[in-house]
Design an enzyme around this catalytic site. Structure first.
Site, PDB file in Angstrom:
ATOM      1  N   ASP A 149      57.901  48.640  25.563  1.00 41.19           N
ATOM      2  CA  ASP A 149      59.282  48.356  25.162  1.00 41.19           C
ATOM      3  C   ASP A 149      59.753  47.006  25.715  1.00 41.19           C
ATOM      4  O   ASP A 149      58.951  46.204  26.213  1.00 41.19           O
ATOM      5  CB  ASP A 149      60.158  49.508  25.705  1.00 41.19           C
ATOM      6  CG  ASP A 149      61.352  49.770  24.830  1.00 41.19           C
ATOM      7  OD1 ASP A 149      61.702  48.921  24.015  1.00 41.19           O
ATOM      8  OD2 ASP A 149      61.968  50.840  24.995  1.00 41.19           O
ATOM      9  N   ASP A 218      67.337  49.745  17.555  1.00 38.52           N
ATOM     10  CA  ASP A 218      66.991  51.143  17.263  1.00 38.52           C
ATOM     11  C   ASP A 218      67.556  51.679  15.939  1.00 38.52           C
ATOM     12  O   ASP A 218      68.715  51.441  15.606  1.00 38.52           O
ATOM     13  CB  ASP A 218      67.514  52.052  18.382  1.00 38.52           C
ATOM     14  CG  ASP A 218      66.808  51.792  19.693  1.00 38.52           C
ATOM     15  OD1 ASP A 218      66.162  50.736  19.821  1.00 38.52           O
ATOM     16  OD2 ASP A 218      66.921  52.636  20.578  1.00 38.52           O
TER      17      ASP A 218
END
Ligand code: GAL
Length: 409
Positions: A149, A218
């Site tokens: 990430d 996201d």
């Protein structure tokens, strides 16, 4: 001298085998399930094992889904005295290896999550300064997929939430080398948030480093947000190829968790038509198909979407081309994805709120002559057409998907 020659020959053989092996990863977009969309950090050994069971019993495995990926939340915020990351023992009392072994025993593959910074996005321990040790631990546990990430990196500028691209590149390249050093084939999925979803500067180098790259912020279980993810991926079509895929984020199809809604803005989940469109458009852009719903309690309609053979074949087509938007008239769009055997998948996408007719002409696609046209959702042969397929009624938020193939197929 002779010994040196033999050593050099063996070494180059080893290097070419290693290169070949790395080429064997993600030749088509990875397919699997990830814990984030429906569970957030509320994960544990039983849930992950149950998801592996459900992936098999639901028919997802048979449809091609392979990876069970644990997202953020499996570790605590500390390392042990030797520097190894500490697994959260309340959630995973036996560590990670038995979970990976269980997943493997089902004929599936196992994935895990980390972040290059000091902390993950959930403020748990990140990999900075311990990249090789973490990669070695993953390999020892049997990890086949790493989602890496982008959060809490030291040089991140708090205001703009941006990081200098050079730092981002160095961090992703470092972990790529560490994974390679383990000798294990590990799919490398990176979430390049250093440019905050603008994708400026991240491409084309990222495809030389990773197997997949998140193109934006996201996803949420929300129509507009799903389109945002799709649009950010659309213009990156030229980078996709076997071994590297643009990743518009994980699927929201059938995700019933509240966290996944775009809360205050639109507390409504996607409709069944919108879920079908979401899935079909991910297949059109050759996206990794990483389900994010609770596989234990899937409705049959959701399972039918996620396991649709015709659509999955479009996503997994070995030519590895990402579909492109070739026409845009207001809310009405035509997308084309080239497939093996001179075949094409066409998406007629209605983003608007009213039903509309959408047409596709062969010359817009750069093809000519008589073609078979098949409707992929219904798997119905619509007949032979010479120049175009016109006047198709497309419902609000629907994507009709056609397969155009040469006569003789
Ligand atoms: C975000 C990432 C999500 C999820 C989450 C975990 O940055 O985009 O997919 O991994 O972190 O904290």
């Amino acid at each position: 001298m002779k010994k040196l020659f033999i050593a050099v020959t063996f070494f180059s053989l080893y290097l070419s085998l290693a290169a070949q092996e790395s080429l064997q990863i993600a030749l088509t977009p990875p397919m699997g399930w990830n814990s984030w969309n429906c569970f957030r950090a509320d994960i544990n050994e039983d849930k992950i094992k149950a998801m592996a069971d459900a992936m098999v019993s639901s028919g997802m495995k048979a449809a091609g889904y392979q990876y069970i990926v644990i997202d953020d939340g499996w570790m605590i915020n500390q390392r042990d005295s030797a520097g190894h990351i500490i697994v959260n023992s309340k959630k995973f009392p036996n560590g990670i290896k038995p979970v990976a072994d269980y997943v493997h025993s089902k004929g599936l593959k196992f994935g895990i999550y980390s972040s290059p910074g000091c902390y993950t996005c959930q403020k748990l321990m990140g990999s900075i300064g311990h990249e090789q040790m973490d990669a070695n631990d993953y390999a020892a546990w049997g990890v086949d997929y790493l989602k890496y990430d982008w959060c809490n990196y030291p040089s991140i500028e708090k205001e703009a939430m941006k990081t200098p691209i050079a730092d981002c590149r160095a961090a992703f390249e470092l972990m790529a080398r560490c994974l390679k050093n383990t000798g294990r084939a590990i799919v490398y999925s990176v979430n390049d948030e250093c440019d905050k979803g603008t994708n400026e500067g991240a491409l084309p180098w990222i495809k030389t480093v990773a197997n997949m790259h998140r193109t934006g912020d996201d996803i949420k279980n929300n129509w507009e947000r799903m389109l945002y993810c799709l649009d950010l991926t659309a213009d990156l079509w030229q980078y996709a190829e076997p071994g590297y895929w643009n990743d518009p984020d994980m699927l929201e199809v059938g995700n019933e968790s509240k966290e996944s809604l775009w809360g205050k803005i639109s507390p409504v989940t996607m409709s069944m038509t919108e879920y079908k469109t979401h899935f079909a458009m991910w297949c059109m852009v050759a996206a990794p198909l990483i389900a994010g719903n609770d596989l234990r309690s899937m409705e049959p309609e959701i399972r039918d979407i996620l396991t649709n053979k015709q659509l999955i074949a479009i996503d997994q087509d070995p030519l590895g081309k990402q579909g492109r938007r070739i026409k845009q008239l207001g809310n009405l769009e035509v997308w084309v994805k080239e497939l093996v055997g001179n075949r094409y998948a066409v998406a007629l996408l209605n983003r608007g709120s009213n039903p509309a007719d959408i047409s596709v002409k062969w010359d817009e696609m750069g093809i000519s002559g008589n073609k078979w046209v098949t409707d992929l959702w219904s798997d119905r042969n619509l007949g032979k057409f010479k120049k175009s397929y016109t006047g198709i009624k497309v419902k609000r938020h629907e994507a009709r998907i056609l397969l155009i193939s040469p006569i003789g197929h």
